[in-house]
Design a protein around this motif. Structure first.
Motif, mmCIF file in Angstrom:
data_model
loop_
_atom_site.group_PDB
_atom_site.id
_atom_site.type_symbol
_atom_site.label_atom_id
_atom_site.label_comp_id
_atom_site.label_asym_id
_atom_site.label_seq_id
_atom_site.Cartn_x
_atom_site.Cartn_y
_atom_site.Cartn_z
ATOM 1 N N MET A 49 54.180 15.240 3.078
ATOM 2 C CA MET A 49 52.774 14.962 2.796
ATOM 3 C C MET A 49 52.073 16.238 2.354
ATOM 4 O O MET A 49 52.396 17.323 2.831
ATOM 5 C CB MET A 49 52.082 14.417 4.053
ATOM 6 N N THR A 50 51.112 16.085 1.477
ATOM 7 C CA THR A 50 50.293 17.222 1.079
ATOM 8 C C THR A 50 49.254 17.502 2.159
ATOM 9 O O THR A 50 48.962 16.644 3.005
ATOM 10 C CB THR A 50 49.565 16.956 -0.250
ATOM 11 N N ASP A 51 48.697 18.706 2.111
ATOM 12 C CA ASP A 51 47.629 19.033 3.058
ATOM 13 C C ASP A 51 46.481 18.034 2.934
ATOM 14 O O ASP A 51 45.936 17.588 3.938
ATOM 15 C CB ASP A 51 47.106 20.453 2.819
ATOM 16 N N SER A 52 46.136 17.677 1.698
ATOM 17 C CA SER A 52 45.033 16.736 1.478
ATOM 18 C C SER A 52 45.312 15.386 2.127
ATOM 19 O O SER A 52 44.409 14.770 2.713
ATOM 20 C CB SER A 52 44.781 16.544 -0.017
ATOM 21 N N GLU A 53 46.544 14.908 2.028
ATOM 22 C CA GLU A 53 46.914 13.638 2.660
ATOM 23 C C GLU A 53 46.819 13.740 4.176
ATOM 24 O O GLU A 53 46.343 12.810 4.838
ATOM 25 C CB GLU A 53 48.320 13.230 2.246
ATOM 26 N N ILE A 54 47.267 14.861 4.712
ATOM 27 C CA ILE A 54 47.191 15.062 6.162
ATOM 28 C C ILE A 54 45.740 15.094 6.609
ATOM 29 O O ILE A 54 45.356 14.441 7.582
ATOM 30 C CB ILE A 54 47.936 16.345 6.576
ATOM 31 N N MET A 94 45.925 17.137 15.794
ATOM 32 C CA MET A 94 46.296 18.539 15.585
ATOM 33 C C MET A 94 47.747 18.778 16.005
ATOM 34 O O MET A 94 48.496 19.468 15.322
ATOM 35 C CB MET A 94 45.362 19.460 16.365
ATOM 36 N N ILE A 95 48.137 18.206 17.137
ATOM 37 C CA ILE A 95 49.511 18.347 17.617
ATOM 38 C C ILE A 95 50.467 17.620 16.680
ATOM 39 O O ILE A 95 51.522 18.150 16.318
ATOM 40 C CB ILE A 95 49.630 17.820 19.068
ATOM 41 N N LYS A 96 50.106 16.428 16.276
ATOM 42 C CA LYS A 96 50.958 15.626 15.404
ATOM 43 C C LYS A 96 51.302 16.361 14.112
ATOM 44 O O LYS A 96 52.445 16.326 13.653
ATOM 45 C CB LYS A 96 50.248 14.309 15.080
ATOM 46 N N TYR A 97 50.336 17.031 13.528
ATOM 47 C CA TYR A 97 50.546 17.663 12.229
ATOM 48 C C TYR A 97 50.706 19.187 12.297
ATOM 49 O O TYR A 97 50.738 19.850 11.260
ATOM 50 C CB TYR A 97 49.390 17.315 11.289
ATOM 51 N N ALA A 98 50.834 19.747 13.484
ATOM 52 C CA ALA A 98 50.900 21.208 13.631
ATOM 53 C C ALA A 98 52.018 21.834 12.803
ATOM 54 O O ALA A 98 51.805 22.857 12.143
ATOM 55 C CB ALA A 98 51.067 21.578 15.107
ATOM 56 N N ASP A 99 53.192 21.234 12.804
ATOM 57 C CA ASP A 99 54.312 21.805 12.045
ATOM 58 C C ASP A 99 54.042 21.780 10.543
ATOM 59 O O ASP A 99 54.432 22.695 9.821
ATOM 60 C CB ASP A 99 55.614 21.068 12.345
ATOM 61 N N ASN A 100 53.365 20.740 10.082
ATOM 62 C CA ASN A 100 53.061 20.623 8.659
ATOM 63 C C ASN A 100 51.954 21.574 8.213
ATOM 64 O O ASN A 100 51.809 21.836 7.023
ATOM 65 C CB ASN A 100 52.620 19.197 8.320
ATOM 66 N N LEU A 101 51.178 22.059 9.172
ATOM 67 C CA LEU A 101 50.030 22.886 8.842
ATOM 68 C C LEU A 101 50.176 24.331 9.326
ATOM 69 O O LEU A 101 49.185 25.041 9.466
ATOM 70 C CB LEU A 101 48.754 22.255 9.428
ATOM 71 N N LYS A 102 51.398 24.766 9.545
ATOM 72 C CA LYS A 102 51.636 26.130 10.011
ATOM 73 C C LYS A 102 51.111 27.183 9.046
ATOM 74 O O LYS A 102 50.757 28.276 9.438
ATOM 75 C CB LYS A 102 53.134 26.377 10.225
ATOM 76 N N HIS A 103 51.077 26.851 7.776
ATOM 77 C CA HIS A 103 50.732 27.813 6.733
ATOM 78 C C HIS A 103 49.229 27.949 6.487
ATOM 79 O O HIS A 103 48.822 28.786 5.695
ATOM 80 C CB HIS A 103 51.408 27.394 5.423
ATOM 81 N N ILE A 104 48.415 27.160 7.160
ATOM 82 C CA ILE A 104 46.978 27.247 6.908
ATOM 83 C C ILE A 104 46.257 27.919 8.067
ATOM 84 O O ILE A 104 46.747 27.953 9.193
ATOM 85 C CB ILE A 104 46.344 25.865 6.624
ATOM 86 N N THR A 105 45.081 28.425 7.776
ATOM 87 C CA THR A 105 44.257 29.048 8.813
ATOM 88 C C THR A 105 43.416 27.982 9.500
ATOM 89 O O THR A 105 43.256 26.863 8.987
ATOM 90 C CB THR A 105 43.316 30.098 8.202
#
Length: 82
Positions: free
Chosen positions: A4-9, A33-44
């Protein structure tokens, strides 16, 4: 597994928050936040808040949940069930 893209998340998180009962908003935010934490590691945390449309003050919660996720997963949490 579809990536998924960040926008989709961010959109999925906004939808989950919109559907949450008023008294469950913060709990739902933490779960998302927990559900998508791995997908969002690269963002601040700032980028997260801007993407979801949250006040900057929720950035601290994002950082906390991202750090907590590894411990929960080590204890057996399957984030795909959230």
């Amino acid at each position: 597994m579809t990536v998924m893209t960040d926008s989709e998340i961010f959109n999925n998180i906004r939808n989950a928050l919109d559907a949450a009962a008023r008294n469950q908003y913060t709990a739902e935010l933490h779960l998302q936040m927990i559900k998508y934490a791995d997908n969002l590691k690269h963002i601040t945390s700032k980028e997260f808040c801007e993407g979801v449309g949250l006040r900057k003050s929720f950035g601290t919660e994002f950082s906390k949940m991202r750090n907590l996720t590894l411990r929960l997963k080590n204890a057996g949490l399957d984030v795909t069930k959230i």
